[in-house]
Design a protein around this motif. Structure first.
Motif, PDB file in Angstrom:
ATOM      1  N   VAL A  16       0.843  -1.194   0.000  1.00 20.50           N
ATOM      2  CA  VAL A  16       0.000   0.000   0.000  1.00 20.50           C
ATOM      3  C   VAL A  16       0.878   1.243   0.000  1.00 20.50           C
ATOM      4  O   VAL A  16       1.803   1.353   0.809  1.00 20.50           O
ATOM      5  CB  VAL A  16      -0.886   0.007   1.272  1.00 20.50           C
ATOM      6  CG1 VAL A  16      -1.671   1.289   1.381  1.00 20.50           C
ATOM      7  CG2 VAL A  16      -1.812  -1.175   1.273  1.00 20.50           C
ATOM      8  N   ILE A  18       0.953   5.096   0.851  1.00 18.74           N
ATOM      9  CA  ILE A  18       0.224   6.161   1.560  1.00 18.74           C
ATOM     10  C   ILE A  18       0.894   7.479   1.220  1.00 18.74           C
ATOM     11  O   ILE A  18       2.094   7.650   1.474  1.00 18.74           O
ATOM     12  CB  ILE A  18       0.248   5.916   3.087  1.00 18.74           C
ATOM     13  CG1 ILE A  18      -0.471   4.606   3.407  1.00 18.74           C
ATOM     14  CG2 ILE A  18      -0.375   7.094   3.835  1.00 18.74           C
ATOM     15  CD1 ILE A  18      -0.479   4.239   4.880  1.00 18.74           C
ATOM     16  N   GLY A  21       1.983  10.347   4.513  1.00 26.89           N
ATOM     17  CA  GLY A  21       2.056   9.454   5.681  1.00 26.89           C
ATOM     18  C   GLY A  21       2.854  10.010   6.842  1.00 26.89           C
ATOM     19  O   GLY A  21       2.899   9.371   7.901  1.00 26.89           O
ATOM     20  N   VAL A  30      -0.401   4.828   8.961  1.00 29.28           N
ATOM     21  CA  VAL A  30       0.770   3.951   8.777  1.00 29.28           C
ATOM     22  C   VAL A  30       0.892   3.016   9.979  1.00 29.28           C
ATOM     23  O   VAL A  30       1.010   1.792   9.841  1.00 29.28           O
ATOM     24  CB  VAL A  30       2.064   4.797   8.634  1.00 29.28           C
ATOM     25  CG1 VAL A  30       3.303   3.919   8.751  1.00 29.28           C
ATOM     26  CG2 VAL A  30       2.065   5.566   7.319  1.00 29.28           C
ATOM     27  N   ILE A  33      -2.057   0.359  10.272  1.00 32.06           N
ATOM     28  CA  ILE A  33      -1.999  -0.759   9.314  1.00 32.06           C
ATOM     29  C   ILE A  33      -0.912  -1.750   9.734  1.00 32.06           C
ATOM     30  O   ILE A  33      -1.137  -2.961   9.773  1.00 32.06           O
ATOM     31  CB  ILE A  33      -1.738  -0.248   7.879  1.00 32.06           C
ATOM     32  CG1 ILE A  33      -2.939   0.557   7.376  1.00 32.06           C
ATOM     33  CG2 ILE A  33      -1.450  -1.416   6.929  1.00 32.06           C
ATOM     34  CD1 ILE A  33      -2.727   1.222   6.027  1.00 32.06           C
ATOM     35  N   LEU A  34       0.275  -1.218  10.073  1.00 26.80           N
ATOM     36  CA  LEU A  34       1.366  -2.124  10.423  1.00 26.80           C
ATOM     37  C   LEU A  34       1.056  -2.912  11.693  1.00 26.80           C
ATOM     38  O   LEU A  34       1.482  -4.054  11.846  1.00 26.80           O
ATOM     39  CB  LEU A  34       2.676  -1.345  10.553  1.00 26.80           C
ATOM     40  CG  LEU A  34       3.226  -0.853   9.199  1.00 26.80           C
ATOM     41  CD1 LEU A  34       4.324   0.182   9.391  1.00 26.80           C
ATOM     42  CD2 LEU A  34       3.747  -2.018   8.359  1.00 26.80           C
ATOM     43  N   VAL A  42       3.900  -1.197   3.795  1.00 20.76           N
ATOM     44  CA  VAL A  42       3.450   0.189   3.699  1.00 20.76           C
ATOM     45  C   VAL A  42       4.582   1.052   3.144  1.00 20.76           C
ATOM     46  O   VAL A  42       5.690   1.050   3.686  1.00 20.76           O
ATOM     47  CB  VAL A  42       3.017   0.721   5.081  1.00 20.76           C
ATOM     48  CG1 VAL A  42       2.723   2.210   5.010  1.00 20.76           C
ATOM     49  CG2 VAL A  42       1.805  -0.043   5.596  1.00 20.76           C
ATOM     50  N   ASN A  44       5.437   4.906   2.489  1.00 21.34           N
ATOM     51  CA  ASN A  44       5.006   6.252   2.845  1.00 21.34           C
ATOM     52  C   ASN A  44       5.723   7.249   1.944  1.00 21.34           C
ATOM     53  O   ASN A  44       6.950   7.340   1.969  1.00 21.34           O
ATOM     54  CB  ASN A  44       5.372   6.487   4.327  1.00 21.34           C
ATOM     55  CG  ASN A  44       5.116   7.917   4.785  1.00 21.34           C
ATOM     56  OD1 ASN A  44       4.536   8.721   4.073  1.00 21.34           O
ATOM     57  ND2 ASN A  44       5.552   8.228   5.996  1.00 21.34           N
ATOM     58  N   TYR A  72       8.124  -1.473   6.259  1.00 24.95           N
ATOM     59  CA  TYR A  72       7.875  -0.033   6.121  1.00 24.95           C
ATOM     60  C   TYR A  72       8.980   0.616   5.281  1.00 24.95           C
ATOM     61  O   TYR A  72      10.169   0.405   5.531  1.00 24.95           O
ATOM     62  CB  TYR A  72       7.838   0.626   7.508  1.00 24.95           C
ATOM     63  CG  TYR A  72       7.766   2.133   7.459  1.00 24.95           C
ATOM     64  CD1 TYR A  72       6.609   2.779   7.038  1.00 24.95           C
ATOM     65  CD2 TYR A  72       8.867   2.920   7.812  1.00 24.95           C
ATOM     66  CE1 TYR A  72       6.544   4.173   6.981  1.00 24.95           C
ATOM     67  CE2 TYR A  72       8.811   4.301   7.769  1.00 24.95           C
ATOM     68  CZ  TYR A  72       7.648   4.920   7.343  1.00 24.95           C
ATOM     69  OH  TYR A  72       7.591   6.290   7.283  1.00 24.95           O
ATOM     70  N   TRP A 263      -9.226   2.061   6.058  1.00 26.75           N
ATOM     71  CA  TRP A 263      -8.838   0.683   5.708  1.00 26.75           C
ATOM     72  C   TRP A 263     -10.062  -0.130   5.281  1.00 26.75           C
ATOM     73  O   TRP A 263     -10.027  -0.879   4.298  1.00 26.75           O
ATOM     74  CB  TRP A 263      -8.118   0.004   6.879  1.00 26.75           C
ATOM     75  CG  TRP A 263      -7.631  -1.358   6.488  1.00 26.75           C
ATOM     76  CD1 TRP A 263      -8.175  -2.559   6.813  1.00 26.75           C
ATOM     77  CD2 TRP A 263      -6.526  -1.644   5.622  1.00 26.75           C
ATOM     78  NE1 TRP A 263      -7.474  -3.583   6.219  1.00 26.75           N
ATOM     79  CE2 TRP A 263      -6.451  -3.057   5.474  1.00 26.75           C
ATOM     80  CE3 TRP A 263      -5.587  -0.850   4.951  1.00 26.75           C
ATOM     81  CZ2 TRP A 263      -5.479  -3.682   4.692  1.00 26.75           C
ATOM     82  CZ3 TRP A 263      -4.623  -1.475   4.171  1.00 26.75           C
ATOM     83  CH2 TRP A 263      -4.578  -2.878   4.049  1.00 26.75           C
TER      84      TRP A 263
END
Ligand code: NAD
Length: 371
Positions: A16, A18, A21, A30, A33-34, A42, A44, A72, A263
């Motif tokens: 995804v 973002i 973010g 962020v 979701i994680l 994710v 960002n 991330y 989400w």
């Protein structure tokens, strides 16, 4: 890494992107979701304007950056930069700080924006540039990417109740069918973005969904916005500047409820639709500030009424029935509990807000220059 897919009508992305973010809602999204969705990666993408704070995500970097789970990625970039966007969407970009290859993107959650109404009155051009031109650039890049590879993909455009304009006291709350009637340069730029998103669906069949939420509050909100402005001023025993008679009504949504709604929209929403996300917590600004002062044990005499903001909408209220019925979403925080948690967070994280407050011009200085 498992590929993205749709299972029993639920869209399940593997990666995804973002935008924005490092901002208030984006950093909470962020982290949420994680924490709550296993395996999702994710990415960002944020320009780090005055409102973007990468230190808001220090815990995320430790847990999920290159030394952690590796889920991330951060890329400092402008949503108006189509070259970078094309590389990120196509999976051929690298993270600037580590050289790690960023995997190709299955979904965009678009939050990057200029977001402060007062600033839009002082300088509308930046709002048109980022919110309208930036959203258009992103849509074009998604369109180009999807023309190369046909695959499951979704684009969620995070918008605001402010695009609907202002309500009179007796009027029913906004539904998704309410006409767009923005009154500030900020809300006009968000409505412009919403219209482009809609047009890219109608014309180019892009898999888009728009969410519109009410006023957010919670941890990591930049202290120019009403709730953290009042909390941080009260903590410093400074006067609390309140526009006009303080009787403007807003509906308040805890940021964690908002990000869970984003989400759910991504995974369960219908493409081409709009979903309202409201907090079911209508209150005047004056009552809200009194609640904050009571929470902090400070006197109401700190309230200082100042000249009203030009074009100040009188009332927003959200009807979120569609999101409740179609997404199974509902806010979990009551306003009283949410404000208690939020004041406690600002008390415990003084270093954070003192640091970010020094990065930008104070909102009441903006107010004075437009009054
Ligand atoms: P914010 O101002 O805290 O964060 C915005 C982020 O976008 C910042 O990190 C900034 O660095 C980044 N950004 C700005 N211009 C950029 C650009 N050109 N390229 C890349 N990144 C850029 O905003 P927020 O309060 O977190 O709001 C997020 C989104 O939600 C916005 O789209 C806003 O319109 C919408 N929204 C916010 C609220 C609210 O109460 N805060 C309510 C309704 C809707």
């Amino acid at each position: 890494m498992s590929g993205e897919s749709t299972v029993n009508g639920t869209f399940l992305p593997a990666v995804v992107l973002i935008t924005g973010g490092a901002g208030f809602i984006g950093s909470n999204l962020v982290r949420w979701i994680l924490r709550n969705v296993s395996d999702v990666i994710v990415v960002n993408l944020d320009l780090l304007t005055y409102a973007g704070n990468i230190e808001s995500l220090q815990d995320v970097v430790e847990l999920h950056g290159p030394e952690g789970s590796g889920r991330y990625f951060f890329i400092r970039a402008d949503i108006r930069d189509s070259e970078v966007l094309a590389r990120v969407l196509g999976g051929v970009a690298v993270e600037q700080s580590t050289g790690r290859r960023i995997p190709s993107i299955d979904a965009v959650l678009h939050l990057a924006a200029e977001s402060h109404v007062d600033r839009s009155i002082l300088g509308p051009a930046a709002f048109i540039s980022t919110n309208v031109v930036g959203t258009h650039t992103l849509l074009e890049c998604v369109r180009a990417e999807l023309s190369l590879r046909s695959r499951p993909f979704r684009f969620v455009n995070v918008s605001t109740d402010e695009v609907y304009g202002s309500l009179a006291p007796e009027e029913p709350a906004f539904t998704e069918a309410h006409p767009l009637a923005p009154n500030s340069p900020y809300s006009a730029s968000k409505a412009g973005a919403d219209c482009l998103v809609r047009a890219y669906r109608e014309t180019f069949h892009l898999p888009v969904i728009t969410t519109r939420c009410s006023n957010n509050y919670g941890p990591f909100q930049f202290p120019e916005k009403l709730v953290p402005l009042m909390i941080t001023k009260a903590m410093q025993d400074e006067p609390l500047p309140l526009y006009g008679d303080g009787l403007n009504v807003r509906d308040w949504l805890h940021v964690e409820d908002h990000v869970s709604g984003i989400w759910m929209t991504l995974t369960r929403g219908q493409e081409g639709e709009v979903y309202n996300l409201g907090g079911d917590a209508e209150i005047t600004n004056l009552e809200l500030v009194r609640m904050l002062l009571d929470e902090l044990g400070r006197p109401h005499s700190l309230i200082n009424f100042v000249a009203d903001r030009p074009g100040h909408d009188r009332r927003y209220a959200m009807n979120a029935t569609k999101s409740q019925v179609e997404l199974g979403w509902a806010p979990r925080h009551t306003l009283a509990n949410g404000l208690r948690e939020t004041t406690a967070w600002y008390a415990e994280n003084r270093d954070w807000w003192v640091r970010v407050k020094t990065k930008a011009q104070h909102p009441m200085e903006i107010h004075r220059s437009i009054a």
